[in-house]
Scaffold this active site. Structure first.
Site, PDB file in Angstrom:
ATOM      1  NE  ARG A  66      46.069  31.963  35.137  1.00 31.44           N
ATOM      2  CZ  ARG A  66      45.625  31.890  36.349  1.00 31.44           C
ATOM      3  NH1 ARG A  66      46.223  33.063  36.704  1.00 31.44           N
ATOM      4  NH2 ARG A  66      45.224  31.434  37.169  1.00 31.44           N
ATOM      5  CB  THR A 100      43.136  39.830  40.541  1.00 33.75           C
ATOM      6  OG1 THR A 100      43.782  38.617  41.714  1.00 33.75           O
ATOM      7  CG2 THR A 100      43.610  39.999  39.662  1.00 33.75           C
ATOM      8  CB  THR A 136      46.293  38.478  40.018  1.00 37.03           C
ATOM      9  OG1 THR A 136      46.040  37.996  41.342  1.00 37.03           O
ATOM     10  CG2 THR A 136      46.513  36.855  38.879  1.00 37.03           C
ATOM     11  CD  GLU A 151      48.188  33.562  39.557  1.00 32.29           C
ATOM     12  OE1 GLU A 151      46.289  33.608  39.761  1.00 32.29           O
ATOM     13  OE2 GLU A 151      48.470  34.473  39.350  1.00 32.29           O
ATOM     14  CG  ASP A 161      44.613  30.152  40.890  1.00 34.66           C
ATOM     15  OD1 ASP A 161      43.692  30.701  42.300  1.00 34.66           O
ATOM     16  OD2 ASP A 161      44.496  31.119  39.891  1.00 34.66           O
ATOM     17  CB  SER A 189      37.673  33.542  37.977  1.00 33.75           C
ATOM     18  OG  SER A 189      37.898  32.119  39.242  1.00 33.75           O
ATOM     19  N   GLY A 223      39.518  39.570  42.849  1.00 35.96           N
ATOM     20  CA  GLY A 223      38.861  38.689  43.661  1.00 35.96           C
ATOM     21  C   GLY A 223      38.035  37.330  42.926  1.00 35.96           C
ATOM     22  N   GLY A 224      39.596  36.215  43.075  1.00 43.63           N
ATOM     23  CA  GLY A 224      39.426  35.663  42.288  1.00 43.63           C
ATOM     24  C   GLY A 224      38.640  35.297  41.991  1.00 43.63           C
TER      25      GLY A 224
END
Ligand code: GLU
Length: 576
Positions: A102, A391, A409, A430, A433, A453, A473-474
């Site tokens: 991440r 993503t 993503t 990012e 988020d 997510s 899709g978030g």
């Protein structure tokens, strides 16, 4: 950067020659066979995975090859300017491992980074700026995957992607549409406009798009490994691009980036063992909590609408907890054990009225279910934050039974909109988020990873692989994965039907998101009887990819049959 129109092309990967699909050729969203299998949203990416498998690479090698190719053909969803989560099943060891790569907040971040004069900054303005860019994790993640579990080098697995980037690929309607939607954002950044716009307008569908700068970036990785990304000229170019656009990132932020190997979230559901992504993705925990709630019902005996009503209510409750408690575990002591506890799920289930939809669910109290006798501090519950729907997800297996389920993503479509000059890839956004203001577990902090997510999942039955699933899709990723499992396990659909069924996404909002064509359908009307109601702006939700390991030893790769321009499922040896 040049655009040429060419009918078809042949890609040479060392000794292997493979022909990419002709523009007119139908993609195959479902394929059954033996050997390895792959499902992605991009034909060249799936072809890249098969080419690597045919060369003797394993599922990890093939997954990185497919991901790198997606970075060329689907650059608005993913790429080396972003990050992701990879779940890997190592067949020989009978072990599931996860790689968290991440994006991470630069050292300059504070909880007030998205505040001005005490007020939250405008979301879209932050997105299209260097302020939204986290330190990219993709390359470090690929490095860890290949180094620990792969059998090939960067050079070998990047070869197909380099070829597609150099020779070009056909721009499809979906690609053209995404550029159109982002014309204003892309026009702000000269390197982005030069790559994706022509006189300020989206490059047309049907053109062949080459990205020699990205081929150059990949070649640098092929020659120098992850170091070529996290230090040296490419690192300098990223830092300059971020800082020229109101961001604050340093070379040290890049040099210090680490991927994390984390224990997967393990849960059970009606005889399946599910392994998903742990924090900082909320995906594994939220999917498991919702399934634990659903497990208390005999769903198979219920009419479909009653069962779907319960699916929506379970999702609502899981989201209330996800929004309240979950964040980067290196910064926040989230009550994960409590949230995954079956008795806690039973307590949450008591809140569901099987006949009537609830409005908005409060977060529950998982702390008594933590098996922890201390009295922990309770975080302030936070609100639902704005999240997009982008993503990509891919999944690969190999002949030895290894499986990769991988979601990665750059966050919004086109991320921050900033292409790194000279290197042809988009930087993520990012950091949006994070919650923009606190107090909340998911506020921005230096070195922290924003809550995700993403829900790459691998399921087993009786100790053997059963299926893998994931989606972009978030926050709707969680509901797409949850609903596909529910469709497959509880409604008894085949995996292609489970993937293609209309998606309903309830995330503890005031209304449920649905897709175009759903409102007015018999299914919608049946659900409305329990008071369920729908968003007035239907949009396509997710783009799932799955594998099913059949009892006869074959594997079925399943991609989207109609969403996102239809996906591409391939097997090494076809079964028909
Ligand atoms: N940023 C999102 C997440 O980590 C994924 C992006 C998307 O799919 O929209 O959950």
């Amino acid at each position: 950067m040049s655009i040429l129109v060419r009918p078809a092309r042949t890609v040479l990967i060392s000794s292997i020659v493979l022909t990419l699909a002709l523009p007119a050729a139908a993609k195959t969203p479902v394929a059954t066979g033996t050997g390895g299998a792959v499902a992605t949203i991009s034909e060249p990416a799936s072809q890249a995975a098969i080419a690597i498998l045919n060369k003797g690479g394993n599922a990890v090698d093939a997954a990185v090859a497919a991901a790198a190719t997606l970075g060329v053909t689907d650059p608005f969803s993913c790429g080396i300017g972003g990050g992701g989560f990879m779940v890997i099943y190592l067949a020989k060891d009978k072990r599931v491992v996860t790689i968290d790569h991440r994006e991470t907040a630069p050292a300059s971040f504070t909880p007030s980074v998205f505040l001005k004069d005490g007020k939250e900054m405008d979301f879209d303005t932050v997105v299209a700026s260097g302020r939204s860019v986290g330190v990219p994790g993709t390359v470090r993640g690929w490095h860890e995957a290949l180094d620990r579990y792969g059998s090939m080098s960067f050079k070998q697995v990047l070869a197909p992607a380099i070829d597609v980037a150099s020779k070009g690929f056909k721009v499809n309607d979906n690609f053209n549409h995404l550029v159109q939607e982002n014309e204003a954002k892309f026009a702000q950044f000269p390197a982005t406009a030069a790559l994706y716009l022509r006189n300020g307008k989206a490059i047309p569908a049907g053109s062949t798009l080459r990205n020699p700068d990205l081929a150059k970036a990949y070649r640098a990785l092929a020659a120098g490994g992850a170091k070529a990304f996290y230090s040296g000229p490419m690192a300098r170019a990223m830092v300059d691009a971020v800082n020229a656009n109101s961001g604050s990132m340093t070379l040290a932020d890049l040099a210090n980036y680490e991927a994390r190997l984390r224990q997967p979230v393990h849960s059970t559901y009606r005889g399946y063992d599910l392994y998903g992504m742990p924090l900082p993705s909320s995906g594994g925990v939220a999917v498991a909590e919702a399934l634990n709630i659903l497990e208390g019902y005999d769903l198979k005996s219920l009419p479909r609408a009653k069962a779907e009503h319960l699916y929506l209510e379970a999702s609502r409750l899981a989201f209330a907890d996800r929004n309240a408690y979950l964040a980067d575990p290196e910064f926040v002591d989230a009550p994960v054990a409590g949230l995954l506890n079956k008795d806690y799920a039973a307590r949450r289930r008591e809140l569901i009225n099987p006949e009537q939809a609830s409005a908005h669910a409060p977060a529950g109290d998982p702390y008594p279910f933590q098996n922890d006798v201390s009295v922990p501090l309770r975080p302030n519950a936070n609100k639902l934050i704005a999240e997009g729907a982008h993503t990509t997800h891919l999944t690969v297996s190999d002949k030895d039974g290894n499986i990769v389920s991988y979601t990665y993503t750059i966050e919004s479509w086109g991320g921050s909109g900033i292409v790194v000059p000279g290197y042809g890839f988009l930087l993520n956004n990012e950091m949006t988020d994070f919650d923009f203001s606190g107090p909340a577990p998911n506020v921005p902090e230096a070195g922290k990873r924003p809550r995700s997510s993403m829900s790459p999942t691998i399921a087993f039955k009786n100790g053997k692989p059963a299926f893998s699933i994931g989606s972009p899709g978030g926050a709707t990723i969680i509901t797409t994965v949850l609903q596909t499992i529910f469709n497959y396990v509880d409604l008894g659909m085949s995996m292609p039907d489970a993937v293609n069924a209309p998606r309903l996404s309830e995330r503890n909002g005031m209304e449920t998101d649905v897709e175009p064509g759903f409102i007015g359908s018999t299914q919608a009307q049946a659900l409305e009887k329990t008071g369920q109601h729908w968003s007035k702006k239907p949009e396509e939700i997710g783009a799932a990819n799955a594998l099913v390991f059949n009892p006869d030893g074959t594997v079925t790769a399943v991609s989207e049959g109609h969403r996102h321009g239809v996906g591409s499922a391939l097997v090494q040896k076809s079964a028909h």
